[in-house]
Design a protein around this motif. Structure first.
Motif, short mmCIF file in Angstrom:
data_model
loop_
_atom_site.label_atom_id
_atom_site.label_comp_id
_atom_site.label_asym_id
_atom_site.label_seq_id
_atom_site.Cartn_x
_atom_site.Cartn_y
_atom_site.Cartn_z
N PHE A 41 68.08 100.10 2.41
CA PHE A 41 67.79 98.98 3.31
C PHE A 41 66.57 99.31 4.15
O PHE A 41 66.50 100.38 4.77
N ALA A 42 65.63 98.39 4.20
CA ALA A 42 64.43 98.62 5.00
C ALA A 42 64.70 98.48 6.49
O ALA A 42 64.05 99.13 7.31
N PHE A 43 65.69 97.64 6.84
CA PHE A 43 66.02 97.40 8.25
C PHE A 43 67.54 97.41 8.43
O PHE A 43 68.28 96.89 7.59
N VAL A 44 67.98 98.00 9.53
CA VAL A 44 69.40 98.06 9.85
C VAL A 44 69.61 97.61 11.29
O VAL A 44 69.11 98.25 12.22
N PHE A 45 70.32 96.49 11.46
CA PHE A 45 70.73 96.06 12.79
C PHE A 45 71.93 96.90 13.23
O PHE A 45 72.93 96.97 12.51
N MET A 46 71.85 97.50 14.39
CA MET A 46 72.95 98.29 14.94
C MET A 46 73.48 97.57 16.18
O MET A 46 72.76 97.42 17.18
N VAL A 47 74.72 97.09 16.09
CA VAL A 47 75.29 96.24 17.13
C VAL A 47 76.61 96.84 17.59
O VAL A 47 77.43 97.25 16.76
N GLY A 48 76.83 96.87 18.90
CA GLY A 48 78.09 97.41 19.39
C GLY A 48 78.42 96.96 20.80
O GLY A 48 77.58 96.42 21.51
N TYR A 49 79.63 97.23 21.17
CA TYR A 49 80.13 96.99 22.53
C TYR A 49 79.67 98.17 23.37
O TYR A 49 80.47 98.98 23.85
N GLY A 90 63.34 106.15 5.47
CA GLY A 90 62.53 104.95 5.44
C GLY A 90 63.20 103.67 5.89
O GLY A 90 62.76 102.58 5.54
N SER A 91 64.28 103.79 6.69
CA SER A 91 64.95 102.61 7.24
C SER A 91 64.55 102.43 8.70
O SER A 91 64.51 103.39 9.47
N LYS A 92 64.28 101.19 9.07
CA LYS A 92 63.90 100.86 10.45
C LYS A 92 65.12 100.30 11.17
O LYS A 92 65.76 99.35 10.70
#
Length: 248
Positions: free
Chosen positions: A75-83, A130-132
């Protein structure tokens, strides 16, 4: 439903699931496909001490599998979401739900060191492969069970402005926001911040233009999330440009 392989991953806990409709709507509009992986109360922090041992243990295999997926699918981009406030303070708002009282000061205990280390280690690994990363700041917590609190307020003729003050929210969110901002600055990660879309200079809002933004005390409703989709367009534009450049 969009053409091509998924170009991004949305990874996180139940707050990631709650905000996913915002990313989904924006991505559909821009013709980019992605994938979601999540597990309740499991932040995107592999090998990180973010809470009680039992809570951490139940997330180890899940987060290990996600890291393997990211490496395999590239994956070129990874959204990291959390509480995030919950993990840096190891506490939710005092009395959250029907017993919430904004006069009671939330915990200011600083448990952020392991979260910082976990973020830094994960972002360093992403850079090598190489993932942003796209770090998504948390939404402001309402404290109250929003639909019930709004119904009670409407039934009794009280104001529907049920959210805590901006000052309260800023104090509660300050440490978590600082941790994410520092991680982004040191790693070059992108940041999406929903705060300005939910709060103005004087207060945050549980409802806007007739749309109830939350389904409980800290999770967005589906319609509430979709109303934030424009926040993700700039990041998705960068993704689209990156995909187009790679295909030339």
């Amino acid at each position: 439903e969009t053409a091509g392989e998924p170009r991004f991953l949305v990874w996180g806990d139940s707050h990631a699931a709650a905000i996913a409709p915002a990313i989904d709507l924006a991505a559909r509009q821009m013709g980019i496909s992605g994938m979601f992986v999540g597990r309740g109360s499991c932040p995107p922090l592999p090998n990180t001490d973010f809470g009680p041992p039992g809570a951490v243990k139940r997330c180890i295999d899940h987060n290990s599998a996600v890291m393997s997926l990211i490496e395999k699918r590239k994956f070129a981009f990874v959204f990291m979401v959390g509480y995030w406030p919950k993990y840096v303070h190891r506490d939710e708002l005092p009395g959250q739900g029907i017993f919430f009282d904004p006069r009671v000061v939330p915990s200011r205990t600083d448990w952020s060191t392991p979260v910082r280390k976990g973020l830094d280690a994960t972002l360093t690994k992403f850079a090598r492969q190489g993932s942003k990363a796209v770090l998504v700041m948390d939404v402001p917590e309402m404290g109250y069970d929003v639909p019930e609190a709004l119904a009670r307020a409407a039934a009794s003729g009280r104001s529907l402005d049920i959210a805590p003050s901006v000052e309260y929210t800023n104090k509660r969110q300050a440490l978590a926001r600082r941790v994410l901002a520092d991680a982004a600055r040191s790693s070059g990660a992108l940041v999406v911040d929903p705060m300005s879309a939910i709060c103005d200079a004087s207060r945050c809002h549980a409802m806007r233009e007739g749309t109830v933004l939350y389904k409980d005390g800290d999770h967005l409703s589906a319609k509430g999330a979709e109303s934030l989709s424009a926040l993700f367009r700039p990041v998705l534009s960068i993704m689209r440009e990156s995909v187009q450049a790679a295909s030339r």
